[in-house]
Design an enzyme around this catalytic site. Structure first.
Site, short mmCIF file in Angstrom:
data_model
loop_
_atom_site.label_atom_id
_atom_site.label_comp_id
_atom_site.label_asym_id
_atom_site.label_seq_id
_atom_site.Cartn_x
_atom_site.Cartn_y
_atom_site.Cartn_z
N ASP A 228 -18.77 46.98 24.03
CA ASP A 228 -19.09 46.95 23.11
C ASP A 228 -17.32 46.74 22.19
O ASP A 228 -17.03 46.45 20.62
CB ASP A 228 -19.62 47.37 21.83
CG ASP A 228 -21.27 47.88 22.09
OD1 ASP A 228 -21.63 46.35 22.51
OD2 ASP A 228 -21.17 49.22 21.21
N ASP B 33 -9.92 12.11 -12.65
CA ASP B 33 -11.00 11.18 -13.01
C ASP B 33 -12.60 12.15 -12.70
O ASP B 33 -12.51 12.13 -11.74
CB ASP B 33 -10.34 10.60 -11.68
CG ASP B 33 -11.79 8.96 -11.91
OD1 ASP B 33 -12.77 9.37 -12.49
OD2 ASP B 33 -10.84 7.61 -11.60
N GLY C 175 -13.69 13.00 0.97
CA GLY C 175 -15.03 12.23 0.47
C GLY C 175 -14.87 10.92 0.18
O GLY C 175 -15.44 9.64 1.01
N LEU C 176 -14.25 10.38 -0.78
CA LEU C 176 -14.44 9.20 -1.29
C LEU C 176 -13.88 8.34 -0.66
O LEU C 176 -14.27 7.36 -0.60
CB LEU C 176 -13.97 9.38 -3.34
CG LEU C 176 -13.68 8.10 -4.39
CD1 LEU C 176 -15.25 7.53 -3.85
CD2 LEU C 176 -13.37 8.58 -5.00
#
Ligand code: SF4
Length: 535
Positions: free
Chosen positions: A36, A287, A422-423
């Protein structure tokens, strides 16, 4: 019992370790089998702590089970006290040791150590990490501050004129998601209002600090999952004012400032009029294609998930399509928050359920934990991490709070950049056949014609057919020549595409429509064409 590879939370004794590790001179003796001790790695590897957690394990082995494991525990506690000289001790059992029922609390009491010893009852098979942290902090606060409590119902004496109000910040722990930087940010903010932070606990506090938590006028549970219970007890016992707003996001930080200033009898209008954050202007200036109406899925601990959904919807203009938490103790609060967005909350600690939900909703951005980071990656969706469970990259070297006005700046950057990327990525796939944008094209700032294309790039050059003007006569002969027309909403959607690639998008979509005999280009056709050329 459900077996799983990943879990959002560890067992409750890991929560107790997070409290002990955050404190300065408190030691935790944990009855636990050999093996542990892996939990140490969480702190030294993920958080990059310079020292091991203050935890002594009994580390019994299988062969010890036939003998006296209780004696093992007593010896470990005695040795830990002698070696580390803590000012207070926590004792408890890990999941496995719980089954052998040795009663660490009773055993430690029998040792009659000359320091406060707090016995932890953490039912590993019913509760999880945050509950364990909350229970540990609460028990410790009661044990150390309790002896200084005034008679029930005693009112706090009025502050002397000119004396600044004092407040405690409660809940930051070791292995907490940006806790270190959040505390620095809030201490700075409170100082600018005219309020002193007396004690931050447990992070950096000593046992003596915990004992005098009742002295401050105001009590702020910054992380309610961890400090809510202790803060409620302190407020009631010592007549402290409880400030419940968690300052994540511009709106919540404004509310926090107003609430705590009122509690201290101060006027915060100057600070509210001149907020030191760029986030509101930045979100207005970006934008709108990047932000407005972006479909976002939010999942995390309850506090961060609720805050993230609010910021997403009200401060960035996203559409919250999913909201959920693994913090079952706060399910009611998250369900209430979800109603604000007309959705049903997802309350689960099964990451497979979360993954299925993300697949069903198909969001454009995921705001989640490290688990959702993995999920989003698999599904190709941009993601930003907003909450524990944490990963090594959630402990950056730079200053990176989530709370307060600077926290709002950090959130803007962290959430908006994945969307922009992403764009860009979708443009790269959509236009990779274009002479300017194909993979082998050199960077424009390096001069025209300089290409880093590999030797075989010629094979990937756009074919003449790809760049040829649209030949309307190429439409199916039976239908005759088709000149597709643009529906008004599709034309509007097209205008959202940046001007420098809009012409290419128009041509691609028209070619796609001609080839399929589509007479009217709708928004759906535009996206079908995008998907087709993006493959
Ligand atoms: S997020 Fe980091 S610590 Fe967690 S599973 Fe992934 S690699 Fe491991």
């Amino acid at each position: 019992m459900q077996l799983t590879v990943w879990t959002y939370e560890g067992p409750p004794h890991v929560g107790a370790m997070r409290i002990a590790t955050a404190l300065e001179d408190v030691h935790y003796v944990l009855h636990a089998p050999q093996g542990d001790t892996y939990a140490d790695l969480l702190f030294t590897m993920i958080e990059r702590r310079a020292k091991r957690p203050p935890v002594t394990y009994t580390t019994f082995q299988a062969r010890d089970l036939g003998g006296d494991t209780a004696d093992l525990f007593k010896a470990a506690a005695r040795d830990a006290f002698a070696r580390f000289q803590p000012k207070a001790m926590l004792v408890g059992a890990s999941c496995t040791a719980e089954l052998i029922q040795d009663d660490p609390g009773g055993l430690a009491k029998a040792l009659a150590l000359p320091i406060p010893v707090v016995a932890l009852e953490l039912p590993s098979y019913q509760k999880k990490e945050n509950w364990g942290a909350s229970e540990t902090f609460y028990r410790l606060v009661r044990a150390l501050a309790g002896p200084h409590a005034p008679a029930p119902g005693t009112k706090r004496a009025a502050r002397e004129p000119g004396v600044r109000a004092r407040c405690n910040l409660l809940g930051p722990t070791a292995l907490g998601f940006r806790h270190r930087d959040d505390v620095a940010e809030i201490v700075k903010l409170l100082d600018s209002i005219g309020i002193d932070v007396d004690i931050v606990a447990p992070l950096g506090a000593t046992a003596a600090d915990i004992a005098r938590l009742g002295e401050a006028d105001i009590c702020v549970p910054l992380y309610p999952e961890i400090a809510g219970q202790a803060a409620a007890w302190l407020a009631k016992t010592f007549d402290q004012t409880l400030v419940r707003t968690v300052p994540i996001g511009v709106g919540a930080t404004r509310e926090f400032v107003a609430e705590i200033a009122a509690a201290a009898g101060l006027d915060a209008s100057a600070i509210l009029a001149d907020m030191p954050t760029r986030a509101p202007w930045y979100s207005k200036s970006v934008d709108s294609n990047y932000l407005t109406g972006k479909r976002v899925f939010v999942f995390g601990d309850a506090t961060h998930a609720i805050a993230a959904a609010r910021i997403a919807a009200r401060e960035l203009g996203f559409t919250v399509v999913g909201l959920g938490t693994y913090s079952r103790e706060f399910a009611r609060e998250v369900r209430e928050a979800a109603k604000l967005y007309g959705i049903e909350a997802l309350i689960t600690d099964d990451y497979l359920e979360v993954e299925a939900k993300v697949a069903e909703l198909q969001p454009e951005l995921v705001l989640g934990t490290q688990m959702e980071r993995h999920i989003a990656k698999r599904q190709g969706v941009p993601c930003a991490v907003i909450s524990a469970p944490v990963h090594v990259q959630d402990f950056p070297a730079r200053y990176s709070p989530q709370m307060g006005f600077e926290g709002a700046n950090v959130l803007f950057d962290t959430w908006v950049h994945p969307l922009m990327m992403g764009l860009e990525e979708h443009l790269l796939t959509m236009f990779r056949g274009d002479f300017e944008f194909h993979d082998g094209a050199g960077s424009s700032h390096l001069g025209a014609g300089k290409s880093h294309a590999p030797a075989n790039a010629a094979a990937e050059k756009p074919t003449p057919a790809q760049d040829a003007p649209i030949v309307v006569a190429a439409a199916p002969a039976a239908a005759g020549p088709i000149v597709p027309v643009w529906a008004a909403d599709a034309e509007k959607e097209l205008k959202k595409i940046p001007f420098f690639v809009r012409g290419k998008a128009r041509r691609n979509t028209e070619r796609f429509s001609v080839e399929r005999g589509v007479a009217v280009i709708t928004v759906e056709t535009l996206y079908d064409a995008k998907a087709h050329f993006g493959r």
